[in-house]
Design an enzyme around this catalytic site. Structure first.
Site, mmCIF file in Angstrom:
data_model
loop_
_atom_site.group_PDB
_atom_site.id
_atom_site.type_symbol
_atom_site.label_atom_id
_atom_site.label_comp_id
_atom_site.label_asym_id
_atom_site.label_seq_id
_atom_site.Cartn_x
_atom_site.Cartn_y
_atom_site.Cartn_z
ATOM 1 N N LYS A 242 -4.034 -6.008 10.119
ATOM 2 C CA LYS A 242 -5.422 -6.448 10.298
ATOM 3 C C LYS A 242 -5.529 -7.870 10.858
ATOM 4 O O LYS A 242 -6.406 -8.164 11.663
ATOM 5 C CB LYS A 242 -6.180 -6.353 8.972
ATOM 6 C CG LYS A 242 -6.404 -4.919 8.499
ATOM 7 C CD LYS A 242 -7.227 -4.890 7.213
ATOM 8 C CE LYS A 242 -7.421 -3.467 6.708
ATOM 9 N NZ LYS A 242 -8.283 -3.425 5.508
ATOM 10 N N ASP B 281 -14.970 -3.507 5.896
ATOM 11 C CA ASP B 281 -14.659 -3.245 4.486
ATOM 12 C C ASP B 281 -15.829 -3.638 3.580
ATOM 13 O O ASP B 281 -16.188 -2.903 2.656
ATOM 14 C CB ASP B 281 -13.395 -3.997 4.067
ATOM 15 C CG ASP B 281 -12.129 -3.382 4.652
ATOM 16 O OD1 ASP B 281 -12.130 -2.171 4.917
ATOM 17 O OD2 ASP B 281 -11.152 -4.126 4.845
#
Length: 282
Positions: free
Chosen positions: A69, A106
């Site tokens: 990420k 998220d």
């Protein structure tokens, strides 16, 4: 001539366990779209080159999972506010000019899950308690602050890690060690577990819920098992609870919309399909 099939994928190392193809495959079929969504295992030593020349992959976009990420974010030409704040991107797409763009969904997934399963959960926004200080905690803190919680308390066994996150988000975010938990629970409107404790194969999260108001929402980002020991104990004493599966499903929505032009819905059928694949009873 038929339109070129749009290809997307989940990228990470490893990715064989990812349920993302199941989620996106369900939506592609439901909406009658001809796109595809696969798994691409990107070895850590290849990640910088892969994301640095993402256009060469032939993908219109991708999801990014651990451990890539941060590398993906650094390769982007443009990042949304959440990805900038977290220094991590989990959703990528190429814009009309061929620029690589990145988002971190998220936190949006966390909010979408609670909005769906516990409407008005954020009516009382005085105090939230977040357990853990990893990457997931960072996303949850961002999400809670975006809903204007007055105080977000990060509780972690290693105080320095909690302080690092608190320092990134400003005065509303306060770091604490584990010994402070009881006092904090007494005033909590929301309790979130972002640690892996309670996950299948991990130790149980051992905390005393006695000080927690019965009105406080308790949620866990763990979804295997679906009902963790924390959620079971909270429900038994009368607290509203939300499991972590919806966060996984809702964080996928923005990417699908970017790549395929349709905003999908997290419905009961999708939840059932993923639960069956996990071998979990809903």
């Amino acid at each position: 001539m038929s339109e070129k099939i749009k290809k997307s994928a989940v990228t990470g190392h490893p990715v064989a366990h990812s349920r993302s193809p199941l989620v996106h495959g369900y939506w592609l079929k439901k909406h009658g779209l001809s796109g595809s969504y696969d798994r691409i295992d990107v070895a850590p030593e290849s990640a910088e080159a892969f994301f640095g020349d993402f256009a060469a992959s032939g993908l219109v976009g991708a999801n990014v999972t651990v451990p890539h990420k941060e590398v993906a974010a650094s390769a982007c030409d443009w990042l949304d506010e959440a990805a900038q704040t977290m220094g991590a991107a989990n959703t990528l797409w190429l814009d009309a000019n061929g620029r690589l763009c990145g988002s971190n969904t998220d936190g949006l997934g966390f909010l979408g899950n609670l909005d769906q399963l516990a409407p008005e959960w954020d009516v009382s926004r005085e105090s939230a308690v977040v357990l853990g200080a990893g990457g997931a905690a960072r996303a949850i803190v961002w999400a809670l602050l975006s809903r204007n919680f007055t105080h977000v308390h990060i509780v972690n066994r290693t105080l320095e890690k909690a302080r690092t996150i608190a320092g990134e988000f400003g005065s509303k975010t306060i770091a604490h060690d584990w010994n402070s938990l009881g006092k904090l629970l007494g005033k909590a409107d929301v309790l979130v577990n972002t640690t892996s404790l309670g996950m299948t194969g991990k130790p149980v999260l051992e905390i005393d819920l006695t000080p927690l108001p019965k009105s406080a929402l308790v949620t866990d980002i763990v979804y295997v098992p679906l009902k963790t020991d924390l959620l079971k104990r909270a429900a038994e004493r009368g607290n509203p609870t939300v499991d972590g599966l919806g966060m996984l499903l809702h964080q996928a929505v923005p990417g699908f919309e970017r790549w395929f032009g349709v905003r999908p819905e997290v419905d009961d059928a999708l939840r059932t399909i993923v639960l069956e694949d996990l071998g979990v009873n809903g």
